[in-house]
Design an enzyme around this catalytic site. Structure first.
Site, PDB file in Angstrom:
ATOM      1  N   ALA A 482       0.818  -1.219   0.000  1.00  0.00           N
ATOM      2  CA  ALA A 482       0.000   0.000   0.000  1.00  0.00           C
ATOM      3  C   ALA A 482       0.849   1.266   0.000  1.00  0.00           C
ATOM      4  CB  ALA A 482      -0.967  -0.001   1.181  1.00  0.00           C
ATOM      5  N   GLU A 502      -4.495  -7.473  -4.382  1.00  0.00           N
ATOM      6  CA  GLU A 502      -3.213  -8.026  -3.954  1.00  0.00           C
ATOM      7  C   GLU A 502      -3.439  -9.455  -3.488  1.00  0.00           C
ATOM      8  OE1 GLU A 502       0.325  -8.940  -3.567  1.00  0.00           O
ATOM      9  OE2 GLU A 502       0.039  -6.831  -4.113  1.00  0.00           O
ATOM     10  N   ASP A 524      -7.419 -11.249  -6.233  1.00  0.00           N
ATOM     11  CA  ASP A 524      -6.653 -11.365  -7.472  1.00  0.00           C
ATOM     12  C   ASP A 524      -7.192 -10.406  -8.531  1.00  0.00           C
ATOM     13  OD1 ASP A 524      -5.258 -12.174  -9.749  1.00  0.00           O
ATOM     14  OD2 ASP A 524      -5.293 -14.277  -9.175  1.00  0.00           O
ATOM     15  N   VAL A 525      -6.278  -9.682  -9.183  1.00  0.00           N
ATOM     16  CA  VAL A 525      -6.677  -8.711 -10.195  1.00  0.00           C
ATOM     17  C   VAL A 525      -7.358  -9.387 -11.378  1.00  0.00           C
ATOM     18  CG1 VAL A 525      -4.445  -8.834 -11.367  1.00  0.00           C
ATOM     19  CG2 VAL A 525      -5.807  -6.765 -11.575  1.00  0.00           C
ATOM     20  N   CYS A 548       7.606  -7.516 -12.617  1.00  0.00           N
ATOM     21  CA  CYS A 548       8.584  -7.197 -13.667  1.00  0.00           C
ATOM     22  C   CYS A 548       9.527  -8.349 -13.987  1.00  0.00           C
ATOM     23  CB  CYS A 548       9.407  -5.975 -13.256  1.00  0.00           C
ATOM     24  SG  CYS A 548      10.427  -6.232 -11.779  1.00  0.00           S
ATOM     25  N   TRP A 736       7.327   0.522  -4.395  1.00  0.00           N
ATOM     26  CA  TRP A 736       7.736   1.775  -5.020  1.00  0.00           C
ATOM     27  C   TRP A 736       8.565   2.586  -4.036  1.00  0.00           C
ATOM     28  CZ3 TRP A 736       2.254   3.545  -7.072  1.00  0.00           C
ATOM     29  CH2 TRP A 736       1.904   2.735  -8.159  1.00  0.00           C
TER      30      TRP A 736
END
Length: 758
Positions: A482, A502, A524-525, A548, A736
């Site tokens: 988050a 997430e 789940d997306v 990634c 991030w």
């Protein structure tokens, strides 16, 4: 001597092993089985001599013979990295062939194409590994993987050394240059095949299926399934029947996987039985398989141009510059091509289209030692010299040094105690290799303005007056711990709702506890539907960054953005949800913002594919400008001012020392450190992989609270649910950078309700 005695002696001469001898405690020789004559003694002595010679030869093939350096995995000397100041004796040792010997701290030999391991055994002399032969290959971090020996002519690469082979991996069709020590013949199937990995790794299962199909074709075997139910091979985890319900794409994938599995079970049984009945010789390549498949030459009149011209052509271009016949702007300084599409961002000169693509892919690609993987000039290089300036991660290959500075320039650089690259020391004479004074701005522009495709501009929104502003409503995909929610809070933005997709339980625990239940987790997306989005919305902001691992060029087994078996394809779930939300807000005058993030070192084709779907070019933001750590990332989106430069605040922690625990006698060894990933060894710095901190004179890593400060998180942010330091490190490695996210999301303060904070 009786006939029986003569017969017995004859038998003993032919079979000397039938005579057993040993030495007793007092050293007297006892003979069992009768008396041995003089001829028998000579035969025995000759046999013992032959056995001793054979044992000596066998010992030499065993790891550890002749010293520890020969027991290590032999490193191939195709690509080497050198630190300036290397002694001449070290160079002679390398030239003499002692390439497996451990090098000192000022010399590091390494291979860019493949990272070697010390796990495989050297092949026997009979295993030549000719073109077309099926083999098992080994890379660090990967199991034994099926591959095929290929010719360097097939993809226009350099000729391998005698102890190297070019191989093509099954499953992704990528190529690698590996030493023969990292190869095993494919008939050693039982030793190299892993049923457990086959059961849980779809890519591995697909590679095994493909190589066994080739082997079966060569052997003339026909397999149609179904396989043996007792083979121990299960269905891959992502092919469960429940996952395919209601999704035609998954149903199709499931059907293909089941057919492949039923056929593969029988083929695995055949391979495990030494390819009976014909045996291993039946899978050897035929005459047609041994012929290199050389691609056709490019037509000179065609628009498709082959880069990487002959080295003589590149040398000729630099020679004409010295003779004042042309300038560096007239050709590509990376390959010598006369077609220039952009100026080199670091050095005077141009880049052709192909070399520009290589530069974009490798400029932010770093090795485990913290240095760039490839030359800063040509993005390739077989031998590169490392910059001796602390904090600099650049390197220049010896070929570029000799071409731009004259023959012998590279050798002089190696003899210097602290050779500095042209970027760190632009005023020093480097021949024709001259650094641009504005290279910082040019590096930013070549990434931010990489507009191979012109996309229409997004609609712009005017700031909303204070009285009309409302709390922001957010949907965060791949939410992690988050970071987006934390940044909005630190910016003082009031959050009306925050939905997060997430699946990592540790990440969900951190976000739930630290934000006191203000986050609604939706799982789940891939399961989010348009109906759910309508129920949860409307939304003002969509943010996310898909995994990634399968996009980064640092991963030799990456699958890209289109492979359904990898994680790169999750980008399309972000795109799917973005399309739904965008279409629902088209008729509204209210602004809708979005941002997508991913790694800089991704393949150029994957980057352009993402840009094509999102209909915009990315900007690059590196956390080193606002924090003590490098972390270059691509950001796509329609946020206001995404191209603006990062500005640091007075209270920003820009040095590693600022992040260390005070009053503990902890001293930072670096001002800034390289990118922190989920790997625990990413904390080590430099060519010697040293730990970044010293405490009471001893080297130490970063504590969890220090890592949190490094990323901009509050202290103990990830200290929940008795989570260990390795789990906390992994969560932070996926997150991030908080200062970067604040920089990008700060313009939203002009559109939504803010508190008195921030």
């Amino acid at each position: 001597m009786s006939d029986k005695r003569l017969q017995d002696a004859s038998v003993r001469k032919e079979s000397p092993k039938s005579v057993h001898c040993h030495i007793d405690k007092i050293g007297k020789r006892k003979q069992l089985g009768g008396t041995i004559g003089i001829p028998m003694k000579k035969a025995r002595m000759e046999e013992m001599s032959q056995i001793k010679k054979k044992e000596q030869l066998d010992v030499q093939s065993v790891r550890g013979f002749g010293g520890w350096e020969l027991s290590l995995r032999q490193k191939i000397n195709k690509v080497e990295k050198f630190q300036a100041g290397k002694k001449e004796t070290d160079s002679q040792q390398t030239q003499d062939g002692n390439i497996g010997k451990k090098l000192n701290h000022k010399q590091k030999a390494k291979v860019e194409q493949v990272q070697l391991t010390a796990e495989s055994e050297p092949p026997s002399k009979s295993e030549v590994y000719g073109i077309g032969e099926l083999v098992w290959g080994k890379l660090r971090g990967f199991p034994w993987w099926p591959a095929k020996i290929t010719s360097y002519l097939e993809f226009r690469k350099d000729m391998p050394a005698p102890d190297q082979r070019w191989i093509k991996w099954y499953g992704d069709s990528k190529h690698s240059l590996v030493p023969i020590q990292c190869l095993q013949p494919f008939y050693k199937f039982q030793e190299c095949f892993s049923a457990s990995i086959f059961n849980h790794n779809t890519s591995y299962a697909l590679a095994i299926h493909n190589v066994l199909e080739v082997a079966a074709q060569r052997a003339g075997k026909l397999f149609q399934g179904p396989g043996n139910e007792d083979s121990g091979i299960e269905s891959p985890p992502n092919c469960a029947a429940g996952d395919a319900a209601g999704d035609p794409r998954k149903k199709s994938k499931l059907a293909v996987s089941e057919r492949m599995l039923s056929q593969c079970q029988e083929m695995i049984g055949w391979a495990s039985d030494d390819f009976a009945p014909q045996g291993p010789s039946s899978i050897m390549p035929g005459e047609e398989d041994k012929i290199p498949k050389i691609p056709p030459k490019v037509d000179e009149n065609s628009k498709v141009r082959q880069c990487n011209l002959p080295r003589e052509e590149r040398a000729l271009q630099f020679e004409e510059v010295r003779n004042k016949k042309k300038t560096l702007k007239d050709f590509c300084i990376a390959c010598g091509s006369g077609t220039v599409v952009v100026e080199h961002p670091l050095f005077e000169g141009g880049l052709c289209e192909d070399c520009k693509v290589e530069f974009l892919e490798t400029a932010y690609l770093y090795d485990d030692d913290g240095y760039q993987s490839y030359c800063s000039v040509c993005s390739e290089g077989l031998q590169v010299v490392l910059c001796g300036s602390q904090g600099c991660s650049r390197c220049v290959c010896t070929e570029c040094l000799d071409l731009t500075g004259g023959q012998g320039t590279a050798q002089k650089a190696l003899q210097q105690d602290d050779w500095l690259c042209p970027v760190c020391c632009p005023m020093t004479s480097q021949g024709l290799l001259q650094c641009r004074l504005d290279w910082n701005e040019r590096m930013r522009d070549i990434f931010n303005k990489d507009t191979e495709t012109d996309f229409p501009s997004f609609p712009t929104f005017s700031p909303i007056s204070v009285k009309d502003r409302k709390p922001i409503r957010v949907l965060s995909l791949f939410d992690g711990i988050a970071t987006g929610r934390l940044v909005l809070r630190e910016l003082g933005l009031q959050v009306g709702s925050y939905y997060a997709a997430e699946v990592n339980e540790d990440a969900i625990a951190v976000s739930s506890i630290r934000h006191q239940g203000s986050i609604t987790h939706v799982g789940d997306v891939r399961t989010i539907t348009s109906k759910q989005l309508e129920e949860w919305g409307p939304f003002d902001l969509l943010i996310g960054g898909s995994p990634c691992n399968d996009l980064s060029v640092a991963n030799p087994g990456r699958k890209g953005v289109f492979d359904m078996t990898g994680t790169g394809v999750l980008f399309f779930d972000f795109y799917r949800i973005l399309s739904i939300l965008t279409s629902s807000t088209e008729s509204s005058s209210k602004p809708f913002f979005w941002m997508f993030e991913n790694v800089v070192s991704m393949g150029h084709k994957d980057k352009m594919a993402i840009s094509r779907f999102l209909q915009c070019n990315p900007v690059i933001v590196d956390a080193k400008d606002v924090s003590p750590a490098h972390r270059g990332r691509y950001f796509w989106g329609n946020l206001p001012g995404m191209n603006r430069s990062c500005l640091t605040r007075e209270d920003s922690s820009l040095r590693l020392q600022d992040c260390l625990e005070p009053h503990c006698n902890r001293e930072a060894q670096f001002t800034k450190i390289r990118t922190i990933t989920t790997r625990s060894n990413s904390i080590r710095q430099g060519k010697d992989e040293v730990l970044p901190v010293k405490m009471d004179g001893r080297s130490d890593g970063l504590w969890s609270t220090e890592l949190e400060r490094l990323f901009g998180f509050p202290e103990h942010y990830t200290d929940v649910a008795n989570m260990g330091k390795h789990a906390r490190h992994k969560l932070l490695g996926q997150a991030w950078s908080v200062p970067v996210a604040k920089h990008l999301l700060a313009p939203l303060k002009d559109f939504y309700t803010c508190s008195n904070q921030g």
